[in-house]
Motif scaffolding. Structure first.
Motif, PDB file in Angstrom:
ATOM      1  N   VAL A 159      -0.505  -0.599  -1.243  1.00  0.00           N
ATOM      2  CA  VAL A 159      -0.548  -0.701   0.213  1.00  0.00           C
ATOM      3  C   VAL A 159      -1.869  -0.128   0.738  1.00  0.00           C
ATOM      4  O   VAL A 159      -2.431  -0.635   1.710  1.00  0.00           O
ATOM      5  CB  VAL A 159       0.686  -0.026   0.866  1.00  0.00           C
ATOM      6  N   LEU A 160      -2.376   0.896   0.091  1.00  0.00           N
ATOM      7  CA  LEU A 160      -3.657   1.479   0.489  1.00  0.00           C
ATOM      8  C   LEU A 160      -4.805   0.516   0.215  1.00  0.00           C
ATOM      9  O   LEU A 160      -5.705   0.338   1.042  1.00  0.00           O
ATOM     10  CB  LEU A 160      -3.889   2.797  -0.257  1.00  0.00           C
ATOM     11  N   ILE A 161      -4.766  -0.112  -0.938  1.00  0.00           N
ATOM     12  CA  ILE A 161      -5.811  -1.063  -1.321  1.00  0.00           C
ATOM     13  C   ILE A 161      -5.733  -2.302  -0.446  1.00  0.00           C
ATOM     14  O   ILE A 161      -6.757  -2.829  -0.007  1.00  0.00           O
ATOM     15  CB  ILE A 161      -5.665  -1.419  -2.812  1.00  0.00           C
ATOM     16  N   ALA A 162      -4.519  -2.777  -0.185  1.00  0.00           N
ATOM     17  CA  ALA A 162      -4.340  -3.975   0.637  1.00  0.00           C
ATOM     18  C   ALA A 162      -4.941  -3.763   2.021  1.00  0.00           C
ATOM     19  O   ALA A 162      -5.606  -4.653   2.562  1.00  0.00           O
ATOM     20  CB  ALA A 162      -2.855  -4.326   0.747  1.00  0.00           C
ATOM     21  N   GLY A 163      -4.715  -2.606   2.589  1.00  0.00           N
ATOM     22  CA  GLY A 163      -5.274  -2.304   3.905  1.00  0.00           C
ATOM     23  C   GLY A 163      -6.786  -2.269   3.897  1.00  0.00           C
ATOM     24  O   GLY A 163      -7.439  -2.762   4.823  1.00  0.00           O
ATOM     25  N   PHE A 165      -8.833  -3.929   1.942  1.00  0.00           N
ATOM     26  CA  PHE A 165      -9.432  -5.236   1.693  1.00  0.00           C
ATOM     27  C   PHE A 165      -8.896  -6.334   2.609  1.00  0.00           C
ATOM     28  O   PHE A 165      -9.216  -7.502   2.427  1.00  0.00           O
ATOM     29  CB  PHE A 165      -9.245  -5.633   0.226  1.00  0.00           C
ATOM     30  N   GLY A 166      -8.085  -5.969   3.577  1.00  0.00           N
ATOM     31  CA  GLY A 166      -7.639  -6.929   4.584  1.00  0.00           C
ATOM     32  C   GLY A 166      -6.556  -7.895   4.132  1.00  0.00           C
ATOM     33  O   GLY A 166      -6.453  -8.997   4.662  1.00  0.00           O
ATOM     34  N   TYR A 167      -5.736  -7.518   3.175  1.00  0.00           N
ATOM     35  CA  TYR A 167      -4.615  -8.362   2.773  1.00  0.00           C
ATOM     36  C   TYR A 167      -3.507  -8.207   3.810  1.00  0.00           C
ATOM     37  O   TYR A 167      -3.152  -7.105   4.206  1.00  0.00           O
ATOM     38  CB  TYR A 167      -4.079  -7.943   1.393  1.00  0.00           C
ATOM     39  N   HIS A 168      -2.960  -9.341   4.249  1.00  0.00           N
ATOM     40  CA  HIS A 168      -1.893  -9.342   5.252  1.00  0.00           C
ATOM     41  C   HIS A 168      -0.709 -10.140   4.726  1.00  0.00           C
ATOM     42  O   HIS A 168      -0.860 -10.991   3.852  1.00  0.00           O
ATOM     43  CB  HIS A 168      -2.387  -9.955   6.560  1.00  0.00           C
TER      44      HIS A 168
END
Length: 188
Positions: A159-163, A165-168
């Protein structure tokens, strides 16, 4: 002092391993969703390629049903455009319209017993049924991929990485037409 440096190095390596592994996992999940959507598009395109053959076969028997054929042709054009340019929601809406048009063709076929016995019509109907099954399978595979992807971007630590790099979250492929969700009524 050396023990402290070793512990810091191990922590840094562990964090990098989590970061790189998490990012790579998100890329794989995102690519899986894209692939699953492409499979839906492939099967829908196959369906739309079959529809004109079915329409031409039915037209030979039911020349006065021009409104039905116009509706099918318009629905096919809109669906083909949605496949090329649309999102999952656009494709789902176009698919609903195509489903309604296909039902109209089936209704015309019911009115003409000779048509139902025509070998070309029967072959096309069988091919269309097979394609419908493939579309349903592709939609399920897409939704499974979206669920895995959405889970992947919401769990810790990715969840930290997704935020960063802009993964939604991605949208599931859902039927918009409420009437299509109801079981068909069959009476004899």
């Amino acid at each position: 002092m050396i023990i402290l440096l070793v512990i810091i190095a191990i922590i840094v390596i562990f964090v990098l391993w989590l970061f790189i592994g998490g990012r790579n996992n998100l890329v794989r999940l995102s690519n899986g969703v894209d692939n699953a959507f492409a499979q839906i598009s492939t099967q829908l395109q196959r369906r739309y390629d079959l529809i004109p053959n079915l329409v031409e076969t039915v037209k030979g028997y039911a020349k006065h049903e021009d409104a039905v054929f116009s509706k099918v042709t318009e629905a096919r054009a809109a669906a083909s455009k949605a496949i090329q340019t649309g999102s999952a929601q656009d494709v789902a809406a176009a698919q609903d319209t195509m489903g309604q048009a296909r039902l109209a063709i089936n209704a015309v076929a019911e009115q003409y017993p000779d048509l139902k016995a025509n070998q070309n019509f029967l072959s096309l109907q069988e091919e269309l049924t097979s394609t419908e099954n493939k579309v349903a399978y592709a939609r399920q595979a897409y939704n499974d991929s979206v669920m895995s992807y959405n889970n992947g971007i919401e769990v810790f630590p990715t969840v930290l990485i997704a935020g960063m790099f802009g993964y939604h979250k991605k949208t599931m492929f859902e039927v918009e037409n409420e009437a299509a969700k109801e079981a068909p009524k069959v009476s004899f």
